[in-house]
Design a protein around this motif. Structure first.
Motif, PDB file in Angstrom:
ATOM      1  N   ASP A 156      16.692   7.777  -5.278  1.00 28.73           N
ATOM      2  CA  ASP A 156      16.111   6.954  -6.348  1.00 28.73           C
ATOM      3  C   ASP A 156      16.736   7.390  -7.672  1.00 28.73           C
ATOM      4  O   ASP A 156      16.041   7.661  -8.644  1.00 28.73           O
TER       5      ASP A 156
ATOM      6  N   HIS B 292       8.936  -8.183  -9.452  1.00 34.19           N
ATOM      7  CA  HIS B 292       8.044  -7.029  -9.550  1.00 34.19           C
ATOM      8  C   HIS B 292       6.797  -7.233  -8.673  1.00 34.19           C
ATOM      9  O   HIS B 292       6.264  -6.298  -8.095  1.00 34.19           O
TER      10      HIS B 292
ATOM     11  N   LYS C 187       2.864  -9.650  -1.022  1.00 32.45           N
ATOM     12  CA  LYS C 187       3.170  -8.237  -0.852  1.00 32.45           C
ATOM     13  C   LYS C 187       2.270  -7.702   0.257  1.00 32.45           C
ATOM     14  O   LYS C 187       1.048  -7.658   0.098  1.00 32.45           O
TER      15      LYS C 187
ATOM     16  N   GLN D 172      -0.958  -3.660   2.043  1.00 30.22           N
ATOM     17  CA  GLN D 172      -1.705  -3.115   0.913  1.00 30.22           C
ATOM     18  C   GLN D 172      -3.025  -2.527   1.415  1.00 30.22           C
ATOM     19  O   GLN D 172      -3.582  -2.977   2.404  1.00 30.22           O
TER      20      GLN D 172
ATOM     21  N   MET E  57      -0.339   9.088  -8.762  1.00 34.50           N
ATOM     22  CA  MET E  57       1.070   9.189  -9.165  1.00 34.50           C
ATOM     23  C   MET E  57       1.695  10.464  -8.629  1.00 34.50           C
ATOM     24  O   MET E  57       2.830  10.459  -8.154  1.00 34.50           O
TER      25      MET E  57
ATOM     26  N   LEU F  40       2.768  10.067  -5.267  1.00 34.30           N
ATOM     27  CA  LEU F  40       3.761   8.990  -5.148  1.00 34.30           C
ATOM     28  C   LEU F  40       3.208   7.699  -4.542  1.00 34.30           C
ATOM     29  O   LEU F  40       3.898   6.968  -3.847  1.00 34.30           O
ATOM     30  N   ILE F  41       1.917   7.446  -4.792  1.00 33.99           N
ATOM     31  CA  ILE F  41       1.314   6.205  -4.330  1.00 33.99           C
ATOM     32  C   ILE F  41       1.515   5.147  -5.394  1.00 33.99           C
ATOM     33  O   ILE F  41       1.219   5.377  -6.570  1.00 33.99           O
ATOM     34  N   LYS F  42       2.031   3.992  -4.984  1.00 34.21           N
ATOM     35  CA  LYS F  42       2.268   2.925  -5.960  1.00 34.21           C
ATOM     36  C   LYS F  42       1.050   2.027  -6.072  1.00 34.21           C
ATOM     37  O   LYS F  42       0.681   1.341  -5.127  1.00 34.21           O
TER      38      LYS F  42
ATOM     39  N   THR G 277      -0.776  -1.212  -7.128  1.00 31.25           N
ATOM     40  CA  THR G 277      -0.319  -2.566  -7.438  1.00 31.25           C
ATOM     41  C   THR G 277      -1.341  -3.361  -8.256  1.00 31.25           C
ATOM     42  O   THR G 277      -0.992  -4.330  -8.899  1.00 31.25           O
TER      43      THR G 277
ATOM     44  N   ALA H  56      -3.159  -0.452  -3.428  1.00 27.91           N
ATOM     45  CA  ALA H  56      -1.929   0.341  -3.424  1.00 27.91           C
ATOM     46  C   ALA H  56      -1.065  -0.016  -2.225  1.00 27.91           C
ATOM     47  O   ALA H  56      -1.542  -0.537  -1.222  1.00 27.91           O
ATOM     48  N   ASP H  57       0.200   0.296  -2.397  1.00 29.96           N
ATOM     49  CA  ASP H  57       1.180   0.129  -1.333  1.00 29.96           C
ATOM     50  C   ASP H  57       0.929   1.196  -0.290  1.00 29.96           C
ATOM     51  O   ASP H  57       1.007   2.375  -0.613  1.00 29.96           O
TER      52      ASP H  57
ATOM     53  N   GLU I 266       2.044   5.931   3.319  1.00 33.11           N
ATOM     54  CA  GLU I 266       1.278   6.971   2.656  1.00 33.11           C
ATOM     55  C   GLU I 266       0.293   7.661   3.595  1.00 33.11           C
ATOM     56  O   GLU I 266      -0.217   7.107   4.542  1.00 33.11           O
TER      57      GLU I 266
END
Ligand code: ASP
Ligand code: MG
Length: 416
Positions: free
Chosen positions: A153, A251, A303, A306, A332, A335-337, A339, A352-353, A357
């Protein structure tokens, strides 16, 4: 000059590569061509990396599959003549790497191996173009696309990269450059990558550094559609979008272009075209600066995977800003995104995504302070430019777990 970007599907076999070459040939001026790994070979290399990292013998079978897939394409392109040596040197380099012991850094090892997808792909295409009698220059983009060392990344060093790109893409000797998407390198020349599907971003980096006339992304769809045709029927083609609209769409999860692609092009005012490699004569979609108002149909973006997590304080206290701050910071760190978020007096809802995870671990830490309820396997549907009719239809069709509306955008969390 212009930049063309071709993804994996556009070079998945010999016939596809020949079609790409027809598209390249039809362009007369200076051209930089960015190409991804062929077909699904990046996915295949991911399995190879796992096997290599875990010292599994299976790595050799996967390596053979990777090699044979390309050898078939080479046979279809070069026939009896055989292929120039370059690509076999890449296979040997990769084989040598697989014979060494992996370090302890998975992300580092990932980038050192995954790059062979694009290196092999561009080498084959460049040599094929040469074999048909057309001059072109194969460029290892790692010599100019400079990044930090966040493997998998990586962040681009814009100033340095811009200078090097302007130096390496000298269009005096050659009017056609063939180079890789997705990969870059650190100051010490270790290979890095820009994240999966990052080749669109590479095309934008090159385009903005060279102040291109336009950047075109060639895809297996006619352009940008109002929904993913694989998931919804009655999609309509959108001929024109603003950069902002395109960023919002990608996005929210529209996979047609990598979300990072727009910013560098927007800042330099370079138009981005999304075109079909199967129907190159069609105009496709243009993303550019739009001053006038344009009417857009409702655009659906899905998406998947979720999770909806609902937290409420164990002591029945009201959710405060500091709860939100704490939870977001914690997620954060893991590293959980996130949404989407929504709060009521007692509940804090977080979407969250949840693809990879470790929910168990997260829940065990949060359960010290909160009651936790959750649902997995949900899809976040974003509808840009929604109408009441579309919302009514959505409500009838699906079980809705959470909703959020703004002036232009409705977002709904639904069960598949
Ligand atoms: N080959 C890489 C991937 O599949 C990069 C790209 O295609 O954009 O993720
Ligand atoms: Mg790819």
């Amino acid at each position: 000059m212009k930049v063309f970007k071709f993804g994996g599907a556009s070079v998945k076999d010999a016939a596809a590569v020949k079609n790409v070459f027809e598209i390249i040939k039809s362009e007369n001026g200076k051209l930089a061509v960015v190409v991804s790994a062929m077909g699904k070979s990046t996915d295949l290399l991911e399995t190879l990396i796992k096997a290599y990292f875990n010292n599994k013998d299976e790595k050799w079978t996967i390596f053979s599959n990777f090699k044979n897939y390309h050898i078939d394409i080479i046979a279809g392109l070069f026939g009896e003549k055989g292929m120039p040596q370059g690509v076999y040197e890449l296979f040997s380099e990769l084989e040598h790497k697989l014979n060494t012991r992996p370090s302890f850094d998975y992300n580092f090892e990932y980038d050192q191996i995954i790059c062979y997808g694009e290196l092999v792909s561009t080498r084959i295409i460049s040599d094929y173009i040469t074999a048909t009698g057309h001059k072109n220059t194969w460029l290892d983009i790692r010599t100019c696309l400079k990044t930090d060392d966040t493997f998998r990344d990586a962040r681009v060093d814009w100033d340095w990269t811009g200078d090097l790109i302007r130096k390496e893409f000298g269009f005096n000797g050659s009017t056609l450059f063939i180079t890789q998407g997705f990969i870059g390198s650190t100051t010490t020349n270790l290979t890095t990558t820009l994240g999966r599907e990052g080749s669109d971003f590479t095309a934008a980096i090159i385009g903005s550094s060279l102040q291109a006339e336009s950047v075109a992304i060639w895809k297996d769809v006619p352009g940008i559609l109002s929904a993913d045709p694989k998931k919804m029927s009655d999609t309509v083609m959108i001929s024109e979008l603003s950069y902002k609209e395109a960023v919002e769409m990608t996005h929210s999860g529209a996979k047609v272009i990598h979300p990072k692609t727009m910013q560098p092009l927007h800042n330099k005012g370079i138009p981005l075209l999304v075109k079909s490699f199967a129907e190159p004569q069609n105009p496709g979609t243009i993303i550019h600066k739009i001053d006038h108002k344009i009417e857009l149909p409702p655009i659906f973006i899905l998406k998947e995977n979720q999770v909806l997590i609902t937290l409420s304080a164990l002591d029945f206290s009201i959710i405060s800003i500091s709860d939100i701050e704490r939870v977001v910071k914690f997620l954060m760190e893991k590293l959980i995104k996130v949404t989407l978020m929504q709060q009521s007096a007692i509940d804090l809802n977080i979407v969250a995504d949840a693809s990879d995870e470790n929910l168990e671990e997260i829940f065990s830490e949060l359960s010290a302070d909160y009651h936790i309820r959750y649902n997995t396997g949900l899809t976040l549907v974003t509808i840009r430019h929604y109408t009441e009719e579309v919302l009514d239809w959505m409500v009838k069709e699906k079980d809705i777990y959470l909703e959020q509306h703004s002036r232009l955008t409705a977002r709904m969390l639904v069960k598949e």
